[in-house]
Design a protein around this motif. Structure first.
Motif, PDB file in Angstrom:
ATOM      1  N   VAL A   1       0.847  -1.183   0.000  1.00  0.00           N
ATOM      2  CA  VAL A   1       0.000   0.000   0.000  1.00  0.00           C
ATOM      3  C   VAL A   1       0.889   1.241   0.000  1.00  0.00           C
ATOM      4  CG1 VAL A   1      -1.830   1.237   1.185  1.00  0.00           C
ATOM      5  CG2 VAL A   1      -1.775  -1.258   1.286  1.00  0.00           C
ATOM      6  N   LEU A   2       0.651   2.115  -0.974  1.00  0.00           N
ATOM      7  CA  LEU A   2       1.446   3.328  -1.124  1.00  0.00           C
ATOM      8  C   LEU A   2       0.780   4.486  -0.388  1.00  0.00           C
ATOM      9  CD1 LEU A   2       2.205   3.011  -4.944  1.00  0.00           C
ATOM     10  CD2 LEU A   2       3.680   2.354  -3.035  1.00  0.00           C
ATOM     11  N   GLY A   3       1.322   4.842   0.755  1.00  0.00           N
ATOM     12  CA  GLY A   3       0.856   6.010   1.486  1.00  0.00           C
ATOM     13  C   GLY A   3      -0.243   5.745   2.490  1.00  0.00           C
ATOM     14  N   GLY A   4      -0.380   6.685   3.408  1.00  0.00           N
ATOM     15  CA  GLY A   4      -1.341   6.567   4.502  1.00  0.00           C
ATOM     16  C   GLY A   4      -2.788   6.570   4.055  1.00  0.00           C
ATOM     17  N   PHE A   5      -3.116   7.314   3.005  1.00  0.00           N
ATOM     18  CA  PHE A   5      -4.493   7.357   2.521  1.00  0.00           C
ATOM     19  C   PHE A   5      -4.905   5.972   2.032  1.00  0.00           C
ATOM     20  CE2 PHE A   5      -7.808   7.958  -0.638  1.00  0.00           C
ATOM     21  CZ  PHE A   5      -8.638   8.904  -0.052  1.00  0.00           C
ATOM     22  N   GLY A   6      -4.062   5.352   1.229  1.00  0.00           N
ATOM     23  CA  GLY A   6      -4.344   4.008   0.738  1.00  0.00           C
ATOM     24  C   GLY A   6      -4.404   2.989   1.862  1.00  0.00           C
ATOM     25  N   TRP A   7      -3.544   3.161   2.863  1.00  0.00           N
ATOM     26  CA  TRP A   7      -3.500   2.275   4.043  1.00  0.00           C
ATOM     27  C   TRP A   7      -4.856   2.284   4.744  1.00  0.00           C
ATOM     28  CZ3 TRP A   7       0.222  -1.032   5.611  1.00  0.00           C
ATOM     29  CH2 TRP A   7       0.321  -1.401   6.955  1.00  0.00           C
ATOM     30  N   LYS A   8      -5.376   3.486   4.965  1.00  0.00           N
ATOM     31  CA  LYS A   8      -6.671   3.625   5.640  1.00  0.00           C
ATOM     32  C   LYS A   8      -7.827   3.162   4.757  1.00  0.00           C
ATOM     33  CE  LYS A   8      -5.267   7.413   8.629  1.00  0.00           C
ATOM     34  NZ  LYS A   8      -5.339   8.856   8.852  1.00  0.00           N
ATOM     35  N   ALA A   9      -7.643   3.190   3.456  1.00  0.00           N
ATOM     36  CA  ALA A   9      -8.686   2.735   2.543  1.00  0.00           C
ATOM     37  C   ALA A   9      -8.676   1.218   2.392  1.00  0.00           C
ATOM     38  CB  ALA A   9      -8.498   3.386   1.174  1.00  0.00           C
ATOM     39  N   PHE A  10      -7.493   0.624   2.328  1.00  0.00           N
ATOM     40  CA  PHE A  10      -7.397  -0.805   2.045  1.00  0.00           C
ATOM     41  C   PHE A  10      -7.699  -1.689   3.251  1.00  0.00           C
ATOM     42  CE2 PHE A  10      -5.066  -4.783   2.060  1.00  0.00           C
ATOM     43  CZ  PHE A  10      -5.639  -5.399   0.961  1.00  0.00           C
ATOM     44  N   LEU A  11      -7.090  -1.429   4.380  1.00  0.00           N
ATOM     45  CA  LEU A  11      -7.198  -2.346   5.519  1.00  0.00           C
ATOM     46  C   LEU A  11      -8.636  -2.612   5.969  1.00  0.00           C
ATOM     47  CD1 LEU A  11      -3.944  -1.456   7.429  1.00  0.00           C
ATOM     48  CD2 LEU A  11      -4.501  -3.623   6.317  1.00  0.00           C
ATOM     49  N   PRO A  12      -9.528  -1.639   5.999  1.00  0.00           N
ATOM     50  CA  PRO A  12     -10.924  -1.954   6.349  1.00  0.00           C
ATOM     51  C   PRO A  12     -11.600  -2.919   5.362  1.00  0.00           C
ATOM     52  CG  PRO A  12     -10.521   0.370   6.677  1.00  0.00           C
ATOM     53  CD  PRO A  12      -9.304  -0.187   5.967  1.00  0.00           C
ATOM     54  N   LEU A  13     -11.138  -2.921   4.109  1.00  0.00           N
ATOM     55  CA  LEU A  13     -11.719  -3.821   3.114  1.00  0.00           C
ATOM     56  C   LEU A  13     -11.399  -5.286   3.392  1.00  0.00           C
ATOM     57  CD1 LEU A  13     -11.086  -1.852  -0.192  1.00  0.00           C
ATOM     58  CD2 LEU A  13     -13.181  -1.960   1.164  1.00  0.00           C
ATOM     59  N   VAL A  14     -10.352  -5.527   4.196  1.00  0.00           N
ATOM     60  CA  VAL A  14      -9.997  -6.910   4.552  1.00  0.00           C
ATOM     61  C   VAL A  14     -10.215  -7.157   6.045  1.00  0.00           C
ATOM     62  CG1 VAL A  14      -8.453  -7.312   2.606  1.00  0.00           C
ATOM     63  CG2 VAL A  14      -7.527  -6.310   4.705  1.00  0.00           C
ATOM     64  N   GLY A  15     -11.123  -6.376   6.637  1.00  0.00           N
ATOM     65  CA  GLY A  15     -11.573  -6.658   7.995  1.00  0.00           C
ATOM     66  C   GLY A  15     -10.832  -5.989   9.130  1.00  0.00           C
ATOM     67  N   VAL A  16      -9.965  -5.024   8.837  1.00  0.00           N
ATOM     68  CA  VAL A  16      -9.252  -4.327   9.910  1.00  0.00           C
ATOM     69  C   VAL A  16      -9.985  -3.011  10.187  1.00  0.00           C
ATOM     70  CG1 VAL A  16      -7.069  -3.308  10.653  1.00  0.00           C
ATOM     71  CG2 VAL A  16      -7.069  -5.354   9.206  1.00  0.00           C
ATOM     72  N   ALA A  17     -10.794  -3.002  11.237  1.00  0.00           N
ATOM     73  CA  ALA A  17     -11.615  -1.828  11.548  1.00  0.00           C
ATOM     74  C   ALA A  17     -10.777  -0.634  11.994  1.00  0.00           C
ATOM     75  CB  ALA A  17     -12.635  -2.183  12.625  1.00  0.00           C
ATOM     76  N   ARG A  18      -9.712  -0.897  12.752  1.00  0.00           N
ATOM     77  CA  ARG A  18      -8.830   0.175  13.223  1.00  0.00           C
ATOM     78  C   ARG A  18      -7.417  -0.100  12.729  1.00  0.00           C
ATOM     79  NH1 ARG A  18     -10.486   2.303  18.992  1.00  0.00           N
ATOM     80  NH2 ARG A  18      -9.338   4.008  18.073  1.00  0.00           N
ATOM     81  N   PRO A  19      -7.090   0.405  11.542  1.00  0.00           N
ATOM     82  CA  PRO A  19      -5.770   0.125  10.983  1.00  0.00           C
ATOM     83  C   PRO A  19      -4.642   0.603  11.895  1.00  0.00           C
ATOM     84  CG  PRO A  19      -7.193   1.110   9.326  1.00  0.00           C
ATOM     85  CD  PRO A  19      -7.913   1.214  10.650  1.00  0.00           C
ATOM     86  N   PRO A  20      -3.566  -0.200  12.004  1.00  0.00           N
ATOM     87  CA  PRO A  20      -2.403   0.263  12.756  1.00  0.00           C
ATOM     88  C   PRO A  20      -1.785   1.465  12.055  1.00  0.00           C
ATOM     89  CG  PRO A  20      -1.896  -1.762  11.584  1.00  0.00           C
ATOM     90  CD  PRO A  20      -3.368  -1.500  11.396  1.00  0.00           C
ATOM     91  N   LYS A  21      -0.945   2.172  12.750  1.00  0.00           N
ATOM     92  CA  LYS A  21      -0.322   3.365  12.185  1.00  0.00           C
ATOM     93  C   LYS A  21       0.482   3.003  10.937  1.00  0.00           C
ATOM     94  CE  LYS A  21       2.537   7.273  13.193  1.00  0.00           C
ATOM     95  NZ  LYS A  21       3.231   8.110  14.095  1.00  0.00           N
ATOM     96  N   PHE A  22       0.292   3.798   9.901  1.00  0.00           N
ATOM     97  CA  PHE A  22       1.028   3.613   8.661  1.00  0.00           C
ATOM     98  C   PHE A  22       2.484   4.017   8.860  1.00  0.00           C
ATOM     99  CE2 PHE A  22       2.953   5.572   4.930  1.00  0.00           C
ATOM    100  CZ  PHE A  22       2.924   4.512   4.049  1.00  0.00           C
ATOM    101  N   GLY A  23       3.362   3.317   8.179  1.00  0.00           N
ATOM    102  CA  GLY A  23       4.772   3.681   8.138  1.00  0.00           C
ATOM    103  C   GLY A  23       5.449   2.931   7.017  1.00  0.00           C
ATOM    104  N   HIS A  24       6.529   3.473   6.525  1.00  0.00           N
ATOM    105  CA  HIS A  24       7.274   2.800   5.468  1.00  0.00           C
ATOM    106  C   HIS A  24       7.896   1.528   6.030  1.00  0.00           C
ATOM    107  CE1 HIS A  24       9.408   2.306   1.729  1.00  0.00           C
ATOM    108  NE2 HIS A  24      10.430   1.908   2.455  1.00  0.00           N
ATOM    109  N   GLY A  25       7.648   0.415   5.354  1.00  0.00           N
ATOM    110  CA  GLY A  25       8.205  -0.861   5.772  1.00  0.00           C
ATOM    111  C   GLY A  25       7.385  -1.606   6.804  1.00  0.00           C
ATOM    112  N   VAL A  26       6.297  -0.992   7.296  1.00  0.00           N
ATOM    113  CA  VAL A  26       5.430  -1.666   8.260  1.00  0.00           C
ATOM    114  C   VAL A  26       4.785  -2.865   7.567  1.00  0.00           C
ATOM    115  CG1 VAL A  26       3.282  -1.454   9.589  1.00  0.00           C
ATOM    116  CG2 VAL A  26       4.960   0.391   9.625  1.00  0.00           C
TER     117      VAL A  26
END
Length: 190
Positions: free
Chosen positions: A126-151
């Motif tokens: 996932v490229l960037g925090g916006f995508g991180w917050k958009a993608f993770l809920p789609l696979v069941g993660v209601a509260r995504p962990p903090k985004f970071g490079h390499g996470v």
């Protein structure tokens, strides 16, 4: 957005519609971006094509053996992806190149459907925090962990990797280098 053209592309007809995903549906890796660039994907009709972000990403994909060539300039340039597909949470070029949460939520069914069509999907970059917050809920993660490079997180049976976005803001400043991007790609490729 297709009516506002850059001088360099004034004589080109812009795609100006929702930009579909690109790459084979049987890929094991999905790259989730942000939204089509106004004078890149919105112009060419293909993800990360014809703009500096795409130049940076395709070079890295080529270097790790996942793209047939290091540059992508148009839908008919012969580019092929190997084992990787690209999609974005927002399918149309957003005003001022800044997608909103409302646009993300309105487009989320399309990204969810695209994911469901990928039977071999094992990992996602996932490229960037916006995508991180958009993608993770789609696979069941209601509260995504903090985004970071390499996470890296496990979510919905997938290995999900965070990577700084390939935008010029990050690449021109050195926040994201080719080596950093290629490292995450190699890990996600497995």
């Amino acid at each position: 957005m297709a009516s506002v053209k850059r001088a360099a592309f004034m004589n080109q007809e812009y795609w100006g519609r929702p930009v579909p995903g690109f790459g084979p549906l049987d890929a094991s890796l999905l790259i989730v971006g942000l939204a089509p660039a106004a004078h890149g994907g919105n112009r060419t009709g293909r993800m990360f094509t014809g703009d500096p972000s795409g130049d940076f990403l395709y070079r890295a994909l080529y270097e790790v053996g996942m793209a047939s060539q290091p540059t992508a300039v148009s839908r008919d340039d012969g580019m092929e992806l190997y084992g990787v597909r690209m999609a974005s949470p927002v399918r149309c070029a957003p005003p001022e190149n800044k997608p909103t949460a409302e646009e993300r939520d309105r487009c989320s069914p399309f990204l969810r459907e695209e994911i469901s069509l990928m039977p071999n999907l094992r990992s996602v970059m996932v490229l960037g925090g916006f995508g991180w917050k958009a993608f993770l809920p789609l696979v069941g993660v209601a509260r995504p962990p903090k985004f970071g490079h390499g996470v890296e997180v496990l979510a919905g049976g997938l290995r999900v990797f965070g990577c700084y976005h390939v935008s010029p803001h990050n690449t021109y400043t050195g926040r994201l280098t080719q080596e950093m991007l290629q490292d995450v790609l190699r890990k996600a490729k497995g």
